[in-house]
Write a protein that holds these residues in place. Sequence first.
Motif, PDB file in Angstrom:
ATOM      1  N   THR A 165      -4.388 -51.412 -40.975  1.00 37.85           N
ATOM      2  CA  THR A 165      -4.638 -50.457 -39.896  1.00 37.85           C
ATOM      3  C   THR A 165      -3.332 -49.840 -39.423  1.00 37.85           C
ATOM      4  O   THR A 165      -3.254 -48.637 -39.171  1.00 37.85           O
ATOM      5  N   VAL A 166      -2.313 -50.666 -39.317  1.00 37.44           N
ATOM      6  CA  VAL A 166      -0.984 -50.164 -38.939  1.00 37.44           C
ATOM      7  C   VAL A 166      -0.521 -49.127 -39.940  1.00 37.44           C
ATOM      8  O   VAL A 166      -0.068 -48.028 -39.573  1.00 37.44           O
ATOM      9  N   GLY A 167      -0.635 -49.440 -41.237  1.00 32.85           N
ATOM     10  CA  GLY A 167      -0.163 -48.521 -42.272  1.00 32.85           C
ATOM     11  C   GLY A 167      -0.928 -47.226 -42.306  1.00 32.85           C
ATOM     12  O   GLY A 167      -0.341 -46.154 -42.492  1.00 32.85           O
ATOM     13  N   GLU A 168      -2.263 -47.289 -42.123  1.00 29.45           N
ATOM     14  CA  GLU A 168      -3.060 -46.076 -42.218  1.00 29.45           C
ATOM     15  C   GLU A 168      -2.928 -45.200 -40.974  1.00 29.45           C
ATOM     16  O   GLU A 168      -2.748 -43.975 -41.089  1.00 29.45           O
ATOM     17  N   GLU A 169      -2.975 -45.793 -39.800  1.00 32.59           N
ATOM     18  CA  GLU A 169      -3.008 -44.987 -38.578  1.00 32.59           C
ATOM     19  C   GLU A 169      -1.621 -44.712 -37.994  1.00 32.59           C
ATOM     20  O   GLU A 169      -1.429 -43.719 -37.287  1.00 32.59           O
ATOM     21  N   TRP A 170      -0.666 -45.588 -38.285  1.00 32.78           N
ATOM     22  CA  TRP A 170       0.682 -45.411 -37.738  1.00 32.78           C
ATOM     23  C   TRP A 170       1.684 -44.988 -38.809  1.00 32.78           C
ATOM     24  O   TRP A 170       2.825 -44.653 -38.483  1.00 32.78           O
ATOM     25  N   GLY A 171       1.271 -45.027 -40.065  1.00 28.74           N
ATOM     26  CA  GLY A 171       2.099 -44.537 -41.157  1.00 28.74           C
ATOM     27  C   GLY A 171       3.286 -45.430 -41.488  1.00 28.74           C
ATOM     28  O   GLY A 171       3.442 -46.539 -40.975  1.00 28.74           O
ATOM     29  N   PHE A 172       4.145 -44.911 -42.370  1.00 29.99           N
ATOM     30  CA  PHE A 172       5.333 -45.643 -42.797  1.00 29.99           C
ATOM     31  C   PHE A 172       6.259 -45.941 -41.624  1.00 29.99           C
ATOM     32  O   PHE A 172       6.787 -47.048 -41.498  1.00 29.99           O
ATOM     33  N   GLU A 198      -8.042 -42.751 -36.017  1.00 33.13           N
ATOM     34  CA  GLU A 198      -8.338 -41.680 -36.972  1.00 33.13           C
ATOM     35  C   GLU A 198      -8.303 -42.157 -38.422  1.00 33.13           C
ATOM     36  O   GLU A 198      -8.400 -41.346 -39.330  1.00 33.13           O
ATOM     37  N   GLY A 199      -8.148 -43.442 -38.653  1.00 29.46           N
ATOM     38  CA  GLY A 199      -8.077 -43.944 -40.023  1.00 29.46           C
ATOM     39  C   GLY A 199      -9.434 -43.925 -40.710  1.00 29.46           C
ATOM     40  O   GLY A 199     -10.366 -44.597 -40.267  1.00 29.46           O
ATOM     41  N   THR A 200      -9.553 -43.160 -41.769  1.00 23.09           N
ATOM     42  CA  THR A 200     -10.840 -43.032 -42.457  1.00 23.09           C
ATOM     43  C   THR A 200     -11.207 -44.315 -43.208  1.00 23.09           C
ATOM     44  O   THR A 200     -12.377 -44.720 -43.225  1.00 23.09           O
ATOM     45  N   GLN A 201     -10.226 -44.954 -43.841  1.00 25.74           N
ATOM     46  CA  GLN A 201     -10.496 -46.231 -44.515  1.00 25.74           C
ATOM     47  C   GLN A 201     -10.879 -47.300 -43.492  1.00 25.74           C
ATOM     48  O   GLN A 201     -11.781 -48.106 -43.711  1.00 25.74           O
ATOM     49  N   THR A 202     -10.180 -47.276 -42.362  1.00 16.75           N
ATOM     50  CA  THR A 202     -10.453 -48.244 -41.302  1.00 16.75           C
ATOM     51  C   THR A 202     -11.843 -48.021 -40.702  1.00 16.75           C
ATOM     52  O   THR A 202     -12.635 -48.953 -40.533  1.00 16.75           O
ATOM     53  N   LYS A 203     -12.130 -46.798 -40.362  1.00 13.08           N
ATOM     54  CA  LYS A 203     -13.420 -46.494 -39.745  1.00 13.08           C
ATOM     55  C   LYS A 203     -14.579 -46.673 -40.728  1.00 13.08           C
ATOM     56  O   LYS A 203     -15.702 -46.960 -40.331  1.00 13.08           O
ATOM     57  N   ILE A 243      -6.551 -54.108 -33.490  1.00 11.96           N
ATOM     58  CA  ILE A 243      -7.831 -54.812 -33.570  1.00 11.96           C
ATOM     59  C   ILE A 243      -8.934 -53.930 -32.999  1.00 11.96           C
ATOM     60  O   ILE A 243     -10.038 -53.850 -33.560  1.00 11.96           O
ATOM     61  N   TYR A 244      -8.638 -53.264 -31.912  1.00 12.34           N
ATOM     62  CA  TYR A 244      -9.594 -52.343 -31.284  1.00 12.34           C
ATOM     63  C   TYR A 244      -9.997 -51.252 -32.272  1.00 12.34           C
ATOM     64  O   TYR A 244     -11.180 -50.959 -32.466  1.00 12.34           O
ATOM     65  N   SER A 245      -9.013 -50.672 -32.931  1.00 14.51           N
ATOM     66  CA  SER A 245      -9.294 -49.594 -33.867  1.00 14.51           C
ATOM     67  C   SER A 245     -10.051 -50.086 -35.097  1.00 14.51           C
ATOM     68  O   SER A 245     -10.995 -49.431 -35.556  1.00 14.51           O
ATOM     69  N   SER A 246      -9.663 -51.249 -35.616  1.00 12.86           N
ATOM     70  CA  SER A 246     -10.263 -51.738 -36.861  1.00 12.86           C
ATOM     71  C   SER A 246     -11.676 -52.267 -36.676  1.00 12.86           C
ATOM     72  O   SER A 246     -12.434 -52.349 -37.644  1.00 12.86           O
ATOM     73  N   SER A 247     -12.046 -52.639 -35.441  1.00 10.85           N
ATOM     74  CA  SER A 247     -13.376 -53.217 -35.225  1.00 10.85           C
ATOM     75  C   SER A 247     -14.282 -52.320 -34.389  1.00 10.85           C
ATOM     76  O   SER A 247     -15.399 -52.707 -34.055  1.00 10.85           O
ATOM     77  N   LEU A 248     -13.817 -51.099 -34.087  1.00  7.48           N
ATOM     78  CA  LEU A 248     -14.603 -50.172 -33.261  1.00  7.48           C
ATOM     79  C   LEU A 248     -15.548 -49.370 -34.138  1.00  7.48           C
ATOM     80  O   LEU A 248     -15.126 -48.748 -35.113  1.00  7.48           O
TER      81      LEU A 248
END
Length: 418
Positions: A318-325, A298-303, A29-34
């Motif tokens: 966010t999990v999929g983009e920044e933490w991967g498979f 570092e997620g470009t789609q998220t940011k 949530i922090y990453s997706s809303s920052l």
Amino acid sequence: MKNQSVTNYLDWMSVIIYIIMVVMGWLNIYSSSLSTVEDSVVFDLSTYYGKQLMYIVLTVPLIFIILAVDGKFYEKFSSIIFGIALLSLAGLFVFGKTVKGQANWYSFGSFGIQPAEFAKAATALALAKYLSDVQVNLKDVNRQIQALGIVFLPVALIAPHDPGSALIYSMFVLVLYREGLPPWYLWTGFVAVILFMFSLIFEPWAVILMALGVIVFVYLKTRLVDRNIIASAIVLVLVSGFVFSVDYVFDNVFKQHHRDRFNILLGKEVDMKGIGYNTNQSEIAIGSGGWFGKGFLEGTQTKGGFVPEQHTDYIFTTVGEEWGFLGSMVVIALFLGLIFRIIYLAERQKTKFSRVYGYCVAAILFMHFFVNIAMVVGIFPTIGVPLPFFSYGGSGLWGFTILLFIFLKMDANKVNEW
């Protein structure tokens, strides 16, 4: 024995998994809303992550209260709790605040409460109480109707505001099946879903011909002494009526955005800039994460804010983009681990009430987990179901916490039930 601290018998494996998921949820949530890392203030209540952190902090005393209450309280007052939950749902028709076309909130200034999130635990308690009655036998049709009626009451109050939340209650049928509900209920529900989807793809007569072929096959494979051509004919008539009703229900009962989502899911419409935008962007975000992800923050789609509602229903992107498979598999493993742990604990309970409630908890968590991830990756229509312990929201976090820790209290209390 009764003077022993409840923490001595608390299932710490479930608690640890819960803590890990809540922490991971807040990080995402922090990453997706920052907006910018430099200007971030963790306790900024004007941000989603700031509010979520406050909700998490308030969850701690909530857990202590749940564990401090005698485990028998939940069984003794289950009917009253259920009644209060129904009243809170009914009150939405008069006092509910409309958010995004759904009047499923009570508003208190800048904060809101969604009673549907708490009604799940209340319904689980009511169902467990009813089924734990020594006189209840789900082979009896009247008992089946009464048990299903307990589930239907909150569904009837929730569905007009929030069809997604109402869908979650369908999983209570699995709990009833575990307690003796005839299996034909499950088969009927499964077949109805298949027929509904097929009727949206093919012409009605084509679906009926396919159903006829299946019925004839089953009839021929059935032992000669068990064959009943009248029953087979009745089934065909019911199937035909259901198939011909699908178009009417789809066109007149479903809302436009629901129709659009089903059409996109079935490939009948392509609207990547409209109703299908969320799902398309979430698939791009998850796919871009690769095996190991782009890294935290570092997620470009998220940011870039490409995925709307990413901090709520679409938090898994966010999990999929920044933490991967691999990170996604860890999250899935945590959910499955918790669900199977709850089922294991449920089977060890000394009372039927605790066992039934445990299965209700597992069923609700599984349905949320399955539907949310299926929705995000595009194999299920978008219906607004949050991911437990991950999605933003105080009502969701507290509702799932109450649901889980009531069961953990019951499990810890079983040493006094010998």
